[in-house]
Design an enzyme around this catalytic site. Structure first.
Site, short mmCIF file in Angstrom:
data_model
loop_
_atom_site.label_atom_id
_atom_site.label_comp_id
_atom_site.label_asym_id
_atom_site.label_seq_id
_atom_site.Cartn_x
_atom_site.Cartn_y
_atom_site.Cartn_z
N GLU A 83 0.84 -1.17 -0.04
CA GLU A 83 -0.44 0.41 0.27
C GLU A 83 1.17 0.87 -0.05
O GLU A 83 0.35 2.31 -0.55
CB GLU A 83 -1.05 0.03 1.33
CG GLU A 83 -1.57 1.29 1.59
CD GLU A 83 -2.07 1.73 2.38
OE1 GLU A 83 -1.65 2.02 3.87
OE2 GLU A 83 -3.41 0.69 2.59
N ASP A 129 -5.76 -3.82 -3.00
CA ASP A 129 -6.02 -2.22 -2.69
C ASP A 129 -4.80 -1.26 -3.43
O ASP A 129 -4.92 -0.61 -4.62
CB ASP A 129 -6.74 -1.17 -1.71
CG ASP A 129 -5.49 -1.67 -0.39
OD1 ASP A 129 -4.83 -3.02 -0.39
OD2 ASP A 129 -5.25 -0.70 0.61
#
Length: 412
Positions: free
Chosen positions: A80, A141
């Protein structure tokens, strides 16, 4: 000689008569834009002056491109964090930092080949003192943000190699992290493993699904599942926000009687906090012309009401709407686009004042006294948007402030 210098040199040679000089200048500019991208630097203009990005790099980013969260014992890096750094480098027109962050990620998180395997989500110091992958599972993500950043870098900096890497990564995401849920359709799971439970039940994370990113990926890879996932994201948001706030995690379940639907997450329950705050951020940054922007903001209307005495709540109960605690300054930064999109001017001014009082921290402020890594990340997203350094257009492409002064900016 780069394009700008070539253009200026031609415009200053020969006759100084106005019409001829103007024609020479236009001809030079057109010729320069037609030159192959390999014939000049990827960024003929310097990186944007963005003090918060520069401060972030000084505090959290190593020279080799590794982004470090010093607040945890493992001194870890996450997929991330690496993908976010690449996005911020795009906003700052900083191709060198972008390249370092991506190559470190490929070499260390994807073991040298992001087409063959998804990046591991966590890398850091092991219990025995060695360094390496701590958890090989991927985080979808981050994988989406990696692909998005690569696709936009290919467009903005004319780097077809980044485009090829984005396509290879998207194929891997679609194969490993997208699941056909009965009665719903294709949906992005949080990672390749560990999110399908008995029942059957699938655990989902709303903040893993930013609409602008999905819009751009649907345009970039029209044969992929991204458009369907975006539509199902809106179905999810409508179903899991009865009080106008969202939980960190939700689930989708098929019951024994064959009914299907969204339910509370069996492990995390209905609490919305450090994960969910980004859902409001993504909603606020979604282009107003996007048909899903207004419904998304309506579904999330409860957060505006939950702000008390100028402080966002640290957590909310998605089932009852009850709020508790005071969120850190990063929460205020994350809500800047959301409050602007909702037209909450007075509250926006209060949150903006709070954020500006903390960022960027003084250069000599010790790390332990400065805002945390997590707050810096939310600060870069929220303040960068609030300062109009970037906007997401309807198709998810970026409109960047530095494009106005860079001759190599992609034509729209």
């Amino acid at each position: 000689m780069d394009k700008v210098a070539f253009s200026l040199k031609l415009s200053r040679t020969g006759t100084q008569r106005g019409p001829v000089r103007a024609r020479l200048t236009r001809w030079a500019a057109a010729l320069c834009l037609a030159l192959p991208s390999a014939s000049f630097s990827a960024a003929p203009c310097p990186p944007a002056d963005w003090p918060l990005w520069q401060d972030f790099q000084r505090r959290f980013m190593q020279a080799d491109g590794r982004v470090v969260d010093p607040s945890v014992p493992q001194q870890h890096s996450t997929s991330e964090g690496q993908s976010y750094a690449m996005f911020f480098a795009l906003v700052a027109n900083d191709p060198a930092a972008f390249e370092r962050a991506w190559r470190w990620s490929v070499n260390n998180l994807a073991q040298g080949d992001a087409a063959a395997r998804l990046p591991a989500w966590q890398w850091g110091r092991r219990d025995d003192g060695t360094w390496g992958i701590l958890d090989a599972n991927a985080a979808s993500d981050a994988d989406l943000w990696f692909a998005y950043a690569l696709a936009e870098a290919a467009r903005l900096w004319r780097r077809p190699d980044y485009g090829r890497e984005a396509r290879a990564l998207l194929a891997r995401i679609a194969a490993d992290e997208v699941k056909e849920l009965p009665g719903l359709g294709k949906m992005l799971l949080p990672g390749p493993s560990g999110f399908e439970l008995d029942g059957p039940t699938w655990r989902l994370n709303p903040r893993y699904l930013p609409l602008p990113v999905l819009r751009r990926l649907a345009q970039f890879d029209p044969g992929g599942p991204w458009r369907e996932i975006a539509a199902n994201t809106m179905k999810m948001m409508a179903a899991v926000t009865p009080q106008g706030v969202v939980a960190d995690w939700v689930a989708y379940r098929t019951a024994p009687d064959a009914t299907q639907g969204f339910v509370a997450d069996p492990e995390k329950g209905v609490v919305g906090s450090y994960d969910a705050i980004r859902v409001y951020l993504w909603a606020g940054m979604t282009a107003r012309s996007d048909t899903a922007a207004k419904p998304m903001l309506q579904a999330l209307a409860g957060m505006e009401k939950a702000i008390v005495d100028g402080l966002p709540p640290e957590s909310v109960n998605a089932a009852t709407g009850a709020a508790s605690g005071s969120g850190p300054v990063g929460f205020s930064a994350a809500l800047l686009p959301y409050l602007a999109a909702r037209g909450a001017k007075d509250e926006l001014d209060r949150q903006r004042a709070r954020v500006r009082g903390h960022f960027p921290a003084a250069p000599d402020m010790p790390t332990e006294r400065a805002p945390r890594y997590y707050d810096y990340v939310l600060g870069l997203f929220g303040m960068g948007w609030d300062e109009q350094r970037y906007r997401f257009l309807t198709a998810g492409t970026l409109k960047l402030s530095w494009e106005k002064v860079c001759l190599h900016a992609a034509k729209r």
